[in-house]
Design a protein around this motif. Sequence first.
Motif, short mmCIF file in Angstrom:
data_model
loop_
_atom_site.label_atom_id
_atom_site.label_comp_id
_atom_site.label_asym_id
_atom_site.label_seq_id
_atom_site.Cartn_x
_atom_site.Cartn_y
_atom_site.Cartn_z
N ALA A 170 19.56 40.48 -18.59
CA ALA A 170 18.65 39.99 -19.61
C ALA A 170 19.12 38.61 -20.04
O ALA A 170 20.33 38.38 -20.16
N PRO A 171 18.19 37.68 -20.26
CA PRO A 171 18.60 36.36 -20.76
C PRO A 171 19.10 36.46 -22.20
O PRO A 171 18.58 37.25 -22.99
N ARG A 172 20.09 35.67 -22.53
CA ARG A 172 20.63 35.68 -23.89
C ARG A 172 19.53 35.37 -24.91
O ARG A 172 19.54 35.91 -26.01
N SER A 173 18.58 34.53 -24.53
CA SER A 173 17.49 34.23 -25.46
C SER A 173 16.69 35.48 -25.79
O SER A 173 16.27 35.69 -26.93
N MET A 175 17.91 38.60 -25.64
CA MET A 175 18.75 39.48 -26.43
C MET A 175 18.73 39.07 -27.90
O MET A 175 18.78 39.91 -28.79
N GLN A 176 18.64 37.78 -28.15
CA GLN A 176 18.52 37.32 -29.54
C GLN A 176 17.22 37.82 -30.16
O GLN A 176 17.19 38.28 -31.30
N ARG A 177 16.14 37.77 -29.37
CA ARG A 177 14.86 38.29 -29.87
C ARG A 177 14.94 39.80 -30.09
O ARG A 177 14.37 40.32 -31.05
N PHE A 178 15.63 40.52 -29.20
CA PHE A 178 15.81 41.96 -29.39
C PHE A 178 16.46 42.23 -30.75
O PHE A 178 16.05 43.14 -31.47
N GLY A 179 17.50 41.46 -31.06
CA GLY A 179 18.18 41.65 -32.33
C GLY A 179 17.24 41.46 -33.50
O GLY A 179 17.26 42.22 -34.48
N GLU A 180 16.38 40.43 -33.41
CA GLU A 180 15.42 40.17 -34.49
C GLU A 180 14.42 41.31 -34.62
O GLU A 180 14.09 41.75 -35.73
N ALA A 195 29.48 43.16 -36.20
CA ALA A 195 30.13 43.41 -34.92
C ALA A 195 29.11 43.87 -33.88
O ALA A 195 29.16 43.45 -32.72
N GLU A 196 28.16 44.73 -34.30
CA GLU A 196 27.12 45.18 -33.37
C GLU A 196 26.23 44.02 -32.96
O GLU A 196 25.85 43.90 -31.79
N ALA A 197 25.89 43.18 -33.93
CA ALA A 197 25.05 42.02 -33.62
C ALA A 197 25.75 41.08 -32.64
O ALA A 197 25.13 40.55 -31.71
N ALA A 198 27.07 40.88 -32.84
CA ALA A 198 27.82 40.01 -31.94
C ALA A 198 27.89 40.60 -30.54
O ALA A 198 27.75 39.89 -29.53
N GLY A 204 24.00 40.53 -21.29
CA GLY A 204 23.14 39.68 -20.49
C GLY A 204 23.83 38.39 -20.09
O GLY A 204 25.05 38.29 -20.10
N LEU A 205 23.02 37.38 -19.73
CA LEU A 205 23.55 36.13 -19.20
C LEU A 205 22.85 34.94 -19.85
O LEU A 205 21.71 35.07 -20.33
N PRO A 206 23.50 33.79 -19.86
CA PRO A 206 22.79 32.57 -20.24
C PRO A 206 21.55 32.40 -19.37
O PRO A 206 21.58 32.71 -18.17
N ASP A 207 20.48 31.93 -19.97
CA ASP A 207 19.21 31.84 -19.26
C ASP A 207 19.33 31.12 -17.91
O ASP A 207 18.72 31.53 -16.92
N GLU A 208 20.16 30.07 -17.86
CA GLU A 208 20.23 29.26 -16.65
C GLU A 208 20.94 29.97 -15.49
O GLU A 208 20.86 29.52 -14.34
#
Length: 277
Positions: A170-173, A175-180, A195-198, A204-208
Amino acid sequence: MNDLPLTLMAVHAHPDDEATGTGGVLARYAAEGIRTVLVTCTDGGCGDGPGGVKPGDPGHDPAAVALMRRQELEASCEVLKISHLEMLDYADSGMMGWPANDAPGSFWQTPVEEGAARLAELLRRYQPDVVVTYDENGFYGHPDHIQANRITMAALAMTALTPKVYWTTAPRSMMQRFGEVMREFGADGQEPDPAEAAALAEIGLPDEEITTWVDTTAFGGQKFDALAAHASQGENIFFLGMGKERFTELMGVETFVRVQDTTGAAVPENDLFAGLR
């Protein structure tokens, strides 16, 4: 060889994993006439029992849970139009650190070469053009996911086959949306543990670094219904609480890292079968 249908094989750890990470591509490629093969490695016996009874609690019967989850898996396969389901039926090992990790017969305790030999037999039978499984960390450190990666890569090495091989990610971008979204749909409305959020942000991986982005938006409803077929595990599938439209918006692209290829198809690519048709 030339008269064999194009074939996608997905190797997953538990019933319901097929829908979470690859439900979109399984549905999409089935609709395109590609033969889809799902290999599920464990029986899912460490899942929730009827009434939400947790593993280790009084009344939790792993054999009964495994039977129920097999029926749910078959229903999910119907939804996703999966051509062939193969069950290795190893005992579910539970989450990392659970006593089930050490149980005789658990997938985690199975010698890699034993599981790989069984999977290699399926690889030779179906001769897939594309194989999908998890990365070396099982995406988030689940022992059965890690073991699925190990037996898949070992099985491929046992055969003369050269399919394109992908690991789910999964792209890190995203995963950030998942958290939101998890905060938005959180039952208690509280902020998640830092800690869970971190930890979530590190999955996942950086998008690039992602090689393959497959648009499965048109099959979001099927993916949602396949997840919903695993009703006994609904408490653990928070995506079901957001409804099909929002689910498809969030989960409409499935992403992978290509780790084996003989086609020379350029990356990034938008098709697991790029270079094969």
